[in-house]
Design a protein around this motif. Structure first.
Motif, PDB file in Angstrom:
ATOM      1  N   ALA A   1      33.552  41.429  40.009  1.00  0.00           N
ATOM      2  CA  ALA A   1      33.211  40.006  40.021  1.00  0.00           C
ATOM      3  C   ALA A   1      31.903  39.821  40.773  1.00  0.00           C
ATOM      4  O   ALA A   1      31.804  40.172  41.946  1.00  0.00           O
ATOM      5  CB  ALA A   1      34.323  39.206  40.681  1.00  0.00           C
ATOM      6  N   LEU A   2      30.887  39.280  40.104  1.00  0.00           N
ATOM      7  CA  LEU A   2      29.572  39.069  40.706  1.00  0.00           C
ATOM      8  C   LEU A   2      29.330  37.582  40.898  1.00  0.00           C
ATOM      9  O   LEU A   2      29.552  36.794  39.978  1.00  0.00           O
ATOM     10  CB  LEU A   2      28.479  39.632  39.801  1.00  0.00           C
ATOM     11  CG  LEU A   2      28.610  41.091  39.371  1.00  0.00           C
ATOM     12  CD1 LEU A   2      27.504  41.448  38.385  1.00  0.00           C
ATOM     13  CD2 LEU A   2      28.583  42.012  40.559  1.00  0.00           C
TER      14      LEU A   2
ATOM     15  N   ARG B   1      38.388  36.061  47.710  1.00  0.00           N
ATOM     16  CA  ARG B   1      39.788  35.643  47.548  1.00  0.00           C
ATOM     17  C   ARG B   1      40.393  36.264  46.286  1.00  0.00           C
ATOM     18  O   ARG B   1      41.528  36.759  46.307  1.00  0.00           O
ATOM     19  CB  ARG B   1      39.873  34.123  47.496  1.00  0.00           C
ATOM     20  CG  ARG B   1      41.259  33.594  47.657  1.00  0.00           C
ATOM     21  CD  ARG B   1      41.302  32.089  47.861  1.00  0.00           C
ATOM     22  NE  ARG B   1      39.970  31.494  47.878  1.00  0.00           N
ATOM     23  CZ  ARG B   1      39.603  30.447  47.148  1.00  0.00           C
ATOM     24  NH1 ARG B   1      40.445  29.844  46.374  1.00  0.00           N
ATOM     25  NH2 ARG B   1      38.390  29.968  47.206  1.00  0.00           N
ATOM     26  N   LEU B   2      39.639  36.249  45.190  1.00  0.00           N
ATOM     27  CA  LEU B   2      40.122  36.864  43.955  1.00  0.00           C
ATOM     28  C   LEU B   2      40.381  38.355  44.157  1.00  0.00           C
ATOM     29  O   LEU B   2      41.384  38.891  43.683  1.00  0.00           O
ATOM     30  CB  LEU B   2      39.116  36.663  42.816  1.00  0.00           C
ATOM     31  CG  LEU B   2      38.993  35.260  42.237  1.00  0.00           C
ATOM     32  CD1 LEU B   2      37.803  35.187  41.290  1.00  0.00           C
ATOM     33  CD2 LEU B   2      40.272  34.846  41.534  1.00  0.00           C
ATOM     34  N   ALA B   3      39.484  39.014  44.874  1.00  0.00           N
ATOM     35  CA  ALA B   3      39.631  40.454  45.117  1.00  0.00           C
ATOM     36  C   ALA B   3      40.868  40.755  45.955  1.00  0.00           C
ATOM     37  O   ALA B   3      41.498  41.802  45.782  1.00  0.00           O
ATOM     38  CB  ALA B   3      38.379  40.999  45.787  1.00  0.00           C
ATOM     39  N   GLN B   4      41.231  39.858  46.854  1.00  0.00           N
ATOM     40  CA  GLN B   4      42.428  40.059  47.676  1.00  0.00           C
ATOM     41  C   GLN B   4      43.706  39.775  46.898  1.00  0.00           C
ATOM     42  O   GLN B   4      44.729  40.422  47.128  1.00  0.00           O
ATOM     43  CB  GLN B   4      42.375  39.158  48.914  1.00  0.00           C
ATOM     44  CG  GLN B   4      41.312  39.558  49.903  1.00  0.00           C
ATOM     45  CD  GLN B   4      41.197  38.568  51.048  1.00  0.00           C
ATOM     46  OE1 GLN B   4      41.800  37.499  51.028  1.00  0.00           O
ATOM     47  NE2 GLN B   4      40.404  38.918  52.043  1.00  0.00           N
ATOM     48  N   GLU B   5      43.654  38.830  45.980  1.00  0.00           N
ATOM     49  CA  GLU B   5      44.850  38.394  45.265  1.00  0.00           C
ATOM     50  C   GLU B   5      45.169  39.229  44.022  1.00  0.00           C
ATOM     51  O   GLU B   5      46.339  39.326  43.635  1.00  0.00           O
ATOM     52  CB  GLU B   5      44.698  36.938  44.824  1.00  0.00           C
ATOM     53  CG  GLU B   5      44.625  35.959  45.959  1.00  0.00           C
ATOM     54  CD  GLU B   5      44.279  34.543  45.508  1.00  0.00           C
ATOM     55  OE1 GLU B   5      44.124  34.319  44.285  1.00  0.00           O
ATOM     56  OE2 GLU B   5      44.157  33.666  46.370  1.00  0.00           O
TER      57      GLU B   5
ATOM     58  N   HIS C   1      37.019  43.828  42.291  1.00  0.00           N
ATOM     59  CA  HIS C   1      36.063  44.161  43.337  1.00  0.00           C
ATOM     60  C   HIS C   1      34.988  43.077  43.388  1.00  0.00           C
ATOM     61  O   HIS C   1      34.392  42.749  42.353  1.00  0.00           O
ATOM     62  CB  HIS C   1      35.446  45.537  43.083  1.00  0.00           C
ATOM     63  CG  HIS C   1      36.488  46.601  42.941  1.00  0.00           C
ATOM     64  ND1 HIS C   1      37.076  47.210  44.017  1.00  0.00           N
ATOM     65  CD2 HIS C   1      37.075  47.131  41.851  1.00  0.00           C
ATOM     66  CE1 HIS C   1      37.966  48.077  43.600  1.00  0.00           C
ATOM     67  NE2 HIS C   1      37.993  48.045  42.280  1.00  0.00           N
ATOM     68  N   ALA C   2      34.744  42.530  44.569  1.00  0.00           N
ATOM     69  CA  ALA C   2      33.792  41.434  44.750  1.00  0.00           C
ATOM     70  C   ALA C   2      32.425  41.978  45.149  1.00  0.00           C
ATOM     71  O   ALA C   2      32.328  42.824  46.020  1.00  0.00           O
ATOM     72  CB  ALA C   2      34.294  40.478  45.813  1.00  0.00           C
TER      73      ALA C   2
END
Length: 56
Positions: free
Chosen positions: A33-34, A43-47, A52-53
């Motif tokens: 995700a860029l 947050r997306l990377a944790q959930e 990968h952010a």
């Protein structure tokens, strides 16, 4: 050994970009995700699995 496909999603924001990341993640992709802002993509990377952010 089967490797996962990789999806790169640019311009991830709270609308369509985040939805696309979620869709790829649900489909079993390793997703990059860029975005310019770190809060949402972190947050997306944790959930979500294999997201990968990357802040640009």
């Amino acid at each position: 050994m089967t490797e996962k496909l990789i999806a790169i999603v640019t311009g991830v924001g709270p609308g369509p970009g985040a939805a696309i990341v979620k869709r790829f993640s649900a489909g079993g992709f390793r997703t990059i995700a860029l975005a310019r802002s770190t809060e949402l993509i972190n947050r997306l990377a944790q959930e979500l699995p294999d997201v990968h952010a990357v802040t640009l």
